[in-house]
Design an enzyme around this catalytic site. Structure first.
Site, PDB file in Angstrom:
ATOM      1  N   LEU A   1     -25.733  16.860 -22.887  1.00 15.29           N
ATOM      2  CA  LEU A   1     -26.159  18.486 -22.468  1.00 15.29           C
ATOM      3  C   LEU A   1     -28.207  19.136 -23.058  1.00 15.29           C
ATOM      4  CD1 LEU A   1     -23.509  20.821 -23.505  1.00 15.29           C
ATOM      5  CD2 LEU A   1     -24.714  20.430 -21.140  1.00 15.29           C
ATOM      6  N   CYS A   2     -28.597  17.585 -22.481  1.00  8.35           N
ATOM      7  CA  CYS A   2     -29.987  17.139 -23.448  1.00  8.35           C
ATOM      8  C   CYS A   2     -31.301  17.089 -22.302  1.00  8.35           C
ATOM      9  CB  CYS A   2     -29.904  16.696 -24.942  1.00  8.35           C
ATOM     10  SG  CYS A   2     -29.039  14.737 -24.923  1.00  8.35           S
ATOM     11  N   GLY A   3     -30.371  17.591 -20.961  1.00 10.87           N
ATOM     12  CA  GLY A   3     -31.422  17.036 -20.107  1.00 10.87           C
ATOM     13  C   GLY A   3     -31.185  15.512 -20.012  1.00 10.87           C
TER      14      GLY A   3
END
Length: 286
Positions: free
Chosen positions: A88-90
């Site tokens: 969930l950090c691109g």
């Protein structure tokens, strides 16, 4: 057009998602501040120590300390991929994996290339197709210089014993919350400075050059790895904060679109009910 109940359920789902992403954004923002302060305070010391080491490396005699500057023919390479334990950090993790694989197929194509991973995400992906000599995901549980130094000592031992001829670090360098720069940095052998940039003649060695070099090189290499992990750690929170900010904005936009669709569907349903009532009343009158 979906019925009103389906639209209400989707609106409720999007609102819940938006609350989660907004909370994750705030948590990452709080963690980012601490991580950013740590790497910002460390960089001047690490850079100056690396500069000093490079200036000294040009005059190493190969006996004391020179083993870390031994430029052998490159046959076996170890790539240290520094990723995160969570997603969930691109594109934070995928960029590191992509660069690591690029080294395997590009710059070191045809040579034996193994991987060491720091971070669960990199290990999960790279272990499917490549050889992972070790994984150090637990270092993020207690991110201290001592814990990272143990990994650096292991890397130095692998190089000096001839297990690998070159060791590369691949990590995200923190620039700001929205920007992370993928770095490929040679860890071993020590990178020699440009000839015109060497200032080794300006140093006066006390107590002696061999003693200083013997202590300086391992400390500098440990600091170099610790800086890379710290950079990656700050970049992770910056990337996650940015990703969650965009996700929250997208959820808000989707919520507004669904609300508009719901109002239109509700208005159409009310209009149909009115028409049915009017039609029924006219039928009774006739």
């Amino acid at each position: 057009m979906p019925n009103l109940k389906e639209i209400r359920n989707r609106i409720s789902s999007v609102k819940s998602t938006m609350q989660i992403t907004s909370a994750m954004k705030m948590v990452s923002a709080a963690k980012l501040k601490k991580a950013q302060d740590a790497i910002t305070a460390m960089r001047p010391y690490a850079n100056k120590l690396t500069e000093l080491l490079q200036n000294l490396s040009g005059s190493l005699d190969g006996d004391v300390g020179g083993k870390f500057a031994d430029n052998r023919e490159v046959k076996k390479v170890l790539v240290v991929a520094i990723t995160s334990n969570r997603g969930l950090c691109g594109a934070f993790n995928s960029n590191i994996i992509k660069q690591s694989v690029s080294l395997y197929h590009g710059q070191y194509g045809g040579k034996q290339v193994d991987f060491m991973t720091i971070g669960k995400k990199g290990n999960d992906i790279l272990s499917k197709k490549f050889t992972i000599v070790s994984n150090h995901s637990g270092v993020y549980d207690h991110l201290t210089f001592e814990n990272v130094a143990e990994i650096a000592e292991n890397l130095m031992l692998r190089f000096t014993e001839g297990e690998y001829d070159r060791i590369e670090l691949v990590y995200n360098k923190f620039k700001n919350a929205a920007t992370q720069i993928v770095m490929t940095e040679q860890f071993l052998p020590i990178v020699a400075p440009e000839e015109d940039a060497s200032n080794s003649g300006d140093y006066i060695f006390e107590p002696s050059k061999p003693e200083i070099v013997e202590q300086l090189i391992p400390k500098s290499l440990k600091t170099q790895l610790y800086k890379a992990v710290r950079d990656s750690f700050a970049s992770e929170h910056g990337a996650r904060m940015t990703a969650m900010h965009k996700a929250t904005d997208n959820a808000a936009e989707l919520r507004d679109q669904l609300t508009l669709t719901y109002n239109k569907a509700r208005q159409a349903a009310i209009t149909n009910e009115i028409l049915e009532i009017v039609g029924g009343a006219e039928a009774l009158n006739n």
